[in-house]
Design a protein around this motif. Structure first.
Motif, PDB file in Angstrom:
ATOM      1  N   ASN A   1      21.151  51.876  -3.385  1.00  0.00           N
ATOM      2  CA  ASN A   1      22.024  52.129  -4.541  1.00  0.00           C
ATOM      3  C   ASN A   1      23.385  51.464  -4.349  1.00  0.00           C
ATOM      4  O   ASN A   1      23.971  50.927  -5.295  1.00  0.00           O
ATOM      5  N   SER A   2      23.894  51.494  -3.121  1.00  0.00           N
ATOM      6  CA  SER A   2      25.180  50.848  -2.845  1.00  0.00           C
ATOM      7  C   SER A   2      25.061  49.330  -2.946  1.00  0.00           C
ATOM      8  O   SER A   2      25.922  48.662  -3.507  1.00  0.00           O
ATOM      9  N   LEU A   3      23.970  48.763  -2.406  1.00  0.00           N
ATOM     10  CA  LEU A   3      23.773  47.316  -2.462  1.00  0.00           C
ATOM     11  C   LEU A   3      23.649  46.821  -3.896  1.00  0.00           C
ATOM     12  O   LEU A   3      23.995  45.674  -4.199  1.00  0.00           O
ATOM     13  N   ALA A   4      23.141  47.683  -4.784  1.00  0.00           N
ATOM     14  CA  ALA A   4      22.988  47.284  -6.182  1.00  0.00           C
ATOM     15  C   ALA A   4      24.338  47.032  -6.852  1.00  0.00           C
ATOM     16  O   ALA A   4      24.404  46.336  -7.869  1.00  0.00           O
ATOM     17  N   LEU A   5      25.419  47.554  -6.279  1.00  0.00           N
ATOM     18  CA  LEU A   5      26.754  47.345  -6.834  1.00  0.00           C
ATOM     19  C   LEU A   5      27.315  45.978  -6.472  1.00  0.00           C
ATOM     20  O   LEU A   5      28.338  45.566  -7.029  1.00  0.00           O
ATOM     21  N   GLY A   6      26.663  45.285  -5.538  1.00  0.00           N
ATOM     22  CA  GLY A   6      27.185  44.021  -5.034  1.00  0.00           C
ATOM     23  C   GLY A   6      27.711  44.203  -3.623  1.00  0.00           C
ATOM     24  O   GLY A   6      28.180  45.297  -3.255  1.00  0.00           O
ATOM     25  N   ASP A   7      27.639  43.157  -2.821  1.00  0.00           N
ATOM     26  CA  ASP A   7      28.006  43.270  -1.412  1.00  0.00           C
ATOM     27  C   ASP A   7      29.471  43.666  -1.220  1.00  0.00           C
ATOM     28  O   ASP A   7      29.796  44.516  -0.389  1.00  0.00           O
ATOM     29  N   GLU A   8      30.370  43.073  -1.996  1.00  0.00           N
ATOM     30  CA  GLU A   8      31.798  43.351  -1.806  1.00  0.00           C
ATOM     31  C   GLU A   8      32.127  44.797  -2.153  1.00  0.00           C
ATOM     32  O   GLU A   8      32.827  45.485  -1.407  1.00  0.00           O
ATOM     33  N   LEU A   9      31.593  45.275  -3.274  1.00  0.00           N
ATOM     34  CA  LEU A   9      31.879  46.645  -3.669  1.00  0.00           C
ATOM     35  C   LEU A   9      31.202  47.635  -2.729  1.00  0.00           C
ATOM     36  O   LEU A   9      31.780  48.680  -2.391  1.00  0.00           O
ATOM     37  N   ALA A  10      29.984  47.313  -2.263  1.00  0.00           N
ATOM     38  CA  ALA A  10      29.294  48.184  -1.314  1.00  0.00           C
ATOM     39  C   ALA A  10      30.087  48.294  -0.013  1.00  0.00           C
ATOM     40  O   ALA A  10      30.240  49.392   0.547  1.00  0.00           O
ATOM     41  N   ALA A  11      30.601  47.169   0.464  1.00  0.00           N
ATOM     42  CA  ALA A  11      31.429  47.206   1.671  1.00  0.00           C
ATOM     43  C   ALA A  11      32.719  47.977   1.429  1.00  0.00           C
ATOM     44  O   ALA A  11      33.214  48.686   2.314  1.00  0.00           O
ATOM     45  N   GLY A  12      33.256  47.879   0.212  1.00  0.00           N
ATOM     46  CA  GLY A  12      34.490  48.585  -0.114  1.00  0.00           C
ATOM     47  C   GLY A  12      34.348  50.096  -0.109  1.00  0.00           C
ATOM     48  O   GLY A  12      35.315  50.812   0.138  1.00  0.00           O
ATOM     49  N   ILE A  13      33.151  50.601  -0.379  1.00  0.00           N
ATOM     50  CA  ILE A  13      32.941  52.056  -0.367  1.00  0.00           C
ATOM     51  C   ILE A  13      32.396  52.531   0.979  1.00  0.00           C
ATOM     52  O   ILE A  13      31.925  53.662   1.108  1.00  0.00           O
ATOM     53  N   GLY A  14      32.439  51.634   1.992  1.00  0.00           N
ATOM     54  CA  GLY A  14      32.090  52.045   3.348  1.00  0.00           C
ATOM     55  C   GLY A  14      30.673  51.734   3.785  1.00  0.00           C
ATOM     56  O   GLY A  14      30.275  52.134   4.886  1.00  0.00           O
ATOM     57  N   GLU A  15      29.920  51.009   2.988  1.00  0.00           N
ATOM     58  CA  GLU A  15      28.545  50.672   3.359  1.00  0.00           C
ATOM     59  C   GLU A  15      28.543  49.459   4.287  1.00  0.00           C
ATOM     60  O   GLU A  15      29.220  48.457   4.034  1.00  0.00           O
ATOM     61  N   ARG A  16      27.816  49.556   5.382  1.00  0.00           N
ATOM     62  CA  ARG A  16      27.636  48.404   6.263  1.00  0.00           C
ATOM     63  C   ARG A  16      26.502  47.565   5.682  1.00  0.00           C
ATOM     64  O   ARG A  16      25.325  47.832   5.909  1.00  0.00           O
ATOM     65  N   VAL A  17      26.867  46.551   4.941  1.00  0.00           N
ATOM     66  CA  VAL A  17      25.925  45.814   4.102  1.00  0.00           C
ATOM     67  C   VAL A  17      24.815  45.186   4.921  1.00  0.00           C
ATOM     68  O   VAL A  17      23.622  45.328   4.605  1.00  0.00           O
ATOM     69  N   ALA A  18      25.166  44.465   5.989  1.00  0.00           N
ATOM     70  CA  ALA A  18      24.153  43.773   6.785  1.00  0.00           C
ATOM     71  C   ALA A  18      23.175  44.760   7.416  1.00  0.00           C
ATOM     72  O   ALA A  18      21.961  44.534   7.427  1.00  0.00           O
ATOM     73  N   VAL A  19      23.703  45.863   7.932  1.00  0.00           N
ATOM     74  CA  VAL A  19      22.839  46.865   8.569  1.00  0.00           C
ATOM     75  C   VAL A  19      21.934  47.520   7.537  1.00  0.00           C
ATOM     76  O   VAL A  19      20.725  47.697   7.762  1.00  0.00           O
ATOM     77  N   ALA A  20      22.495  47.886   6.388  1.00  0.00           N
ATOM     78  CA  ALA A  20      21.704  48.533   5.342  1.00  0.00           C
ATOM     79  C   ALA A  20      20.586  47.619   4.865  1.00  0.00           C
ATOM     80  O   ALA A  20      19.435  48.046   4.685  1.00  0.00           O
ATOM     81  N   ARG A  21      20.911  46.338   4.650  1.00  0.00           N
ATOM     82  CA  ARG A  21      19.902  45.388   4.186  1.00  0.00           C
ATOM     83  C   ARG A  21      18.824  45.180   5.253  1.00  0.00           C
ATOM     84  O   ARG A  21      17.625  45.109   4.938  1.00  0.00           O
ATOM     85  N   ALA A  22      19.219  45.094   6.528  1.00  0.00           N
ATOM     86  CA  ALA A  22      18.257  44.858   7.600  1.00  0.00           C
ATOM     87  C   ALA A  22      17.321  46.052   7.783  1.00  0.00           C
ATOM     88  O   ALA A  22      16.114  45.882   7.975  1.00  0.00           O
ATOM     89  N   VAL A  23      17.875  47.263   7.718  1.00  0.00           N
ATOM     90  CA  VAL A  23      17.038  48.457   7.915  1.00  0.00           C
ATOM     91  C   VAL A  23      16.029  48.607   6.778  1.00  0.00           C
ATOM     92  O   VAL A  23      14.838  48.866   7.009  1.00  0.00           O
TER      93      VAL A  23
END
Length: 353
Positions: free
Chosen positions: A236-258
């Motif tokens: 759900n966070s990745l669906a917002l876009g990588d920059e916005l997902a990172a801005g709300i505290g999501e570790r984008v690379a880790v989330a995508r890899a898992v």
């Protein structure tokens, strides 16, 4: 006073939200319950219909362990086949939804992105040149091939301007899948000792299922299910876009890899036991979005249920339409999925999710 009032004006349109939210949740719950009922009905149909029809009384007796009559014995043999179809369909449907969420690509599918063919090539190569014969070895090899194929396709899709666009990923996956299919043929053709069995496996099907085979693949599928379902909030966070997902505290690379790891495990395990079945992971997630929206907390469980229903239905159709022979589920899903793929390309303009 005017400044204060103006500052609160944007909140006004959101006021009815508390009343709309319970209604939306009820619709989603009803969709899940309906999907469970449909799957249960299709499982009974899978036991009752095939190359010969079996009365429901014999089906119920077979579920209780009886195998005295010919009908009960036939239904008993169909039980592991039905269970395997449900597990493989759920795995492919869930993997497709996760892949589409990870890549934000409406065309993402284990078959279209070359993941299934990567698993197939790895298994065929290991059997032909390294003497692989262990069922568990098939699964590990298939998962490794699926992972390498996924990384290769994503890397190729990111080359050039614009990065990994949906169209570039789809084209890279299609080209990779075609290349891997040719390599599989090149490996198998000189080996008459394995060619017959691999041709049947390459089509994709659940015939000849047994509880032993299902038990061997079940732990891998369970691990993949858990990883994917736990990735719902991250998707759900990745669906917002990588920059916005990172801005709300999501570790984008880790989330995508898992999340991608969970999808690869499901694809590899499913391909190892049933062959490369295509289009389930493409058709199912789009249908689920029409029913429950884009929230992956609801989308992923429904994708698993509808994927199981689709593959079970395809298996029943394949057994009924060509009596006394059978049409493998890989052929039936291709007949359904290919027109759907064309429709998405034409109507959705290959936009990112």
């Amino acid at each position: 006073m005017t400044a204060v009032a103006t500052r609160h004006l944007p909140d006004a349109p959101d006021a009815p939200a508390p009343r709309r939210r319970p209604a939306r949740v009820r619709v989603r719950v009803l969709c899940l319950l309906a999907a469970i009922l449909v799957l249960a009905a299709l499982m009974l149909a899978s036991l009752a219909f095939g190359t010969r029809d079996i009365p429901l009384s014999d089906v119920w007796s077979a579920l209780g362990g009886a195998d005295a009559s010919l009908g009960q014995a036939a239904a008993s043999k169909r039980i592991p086949r039905t269970v395997l179809a449900v597990l493989i369909g759920a795995a492919l449907g869930l993997a497709g939804a996760v892949m589409q969420g990870v890549t934000r690509n409406p065309l993402a599918d284990p078959g279209i992105l070359g993941v299934n063919m990567g698993a197939s090539l790895a298994v065929v190569t290991a059997v032909a040149y390294f003497g692989l014969s262990s069922p568990i070895g098939y699964i590990w090899t298939a998962m490794a091939g699926a992972a390498l194929a996924a990384v290769f396709v994503y890397t190729v899709g990111t080359l050039g301007r614009g990065g990994a666009t949906p169209l570039k990923l789809a084209l890279a996956g299609a080209a990779t899948s075609a290349a891997f299919a040719s390599l599989v043929t090149a490996v198998v053709l000189p080996r008459n000792d394995i060619a017959g069995g691999f041709r049947l496996w390459q089509i994709g099907g659940v015939g000849g299922a047994s509880f032993e085979r299902t038990g061997q693949v079940a732990p891998f599928l369970a691990a993949g299910f858990v990883i994917c379902l736990l990735s719902a909030r991250s998707l759900n966070s990745l669906a917002l876009g990588d920059e916005l997902a990172a801005g709300i505290g999501e570790r984008v690379a880790v989330a995508r890899a898992v999340a991608a790891l969970g999808a690869v495990v499901l694809c590899g395990a499913a391909t190892a036991v049933a062959g490369p079945i295509g289009f389930v992971g493409l058709v199912v997630p789009h249908t689920c979005r029409l029913l429950v929206g884009v929230d992956h907390r609801w989308l992923l469980p429904l994708a698993a249920l509808l994927g199981a229903s689709l593959l079970t239905a395809a298996d029943v159709v394949g057994r009924v339409v060509a009596r006394p022979a059978e049409v493998d589920v890989g052929i039936v899903t291709a007949l359904v999925g290919a027109p759907f793929f064309i429709w998405i390309v034409r109507r959705q303009k290959v936009r990112a999710l």
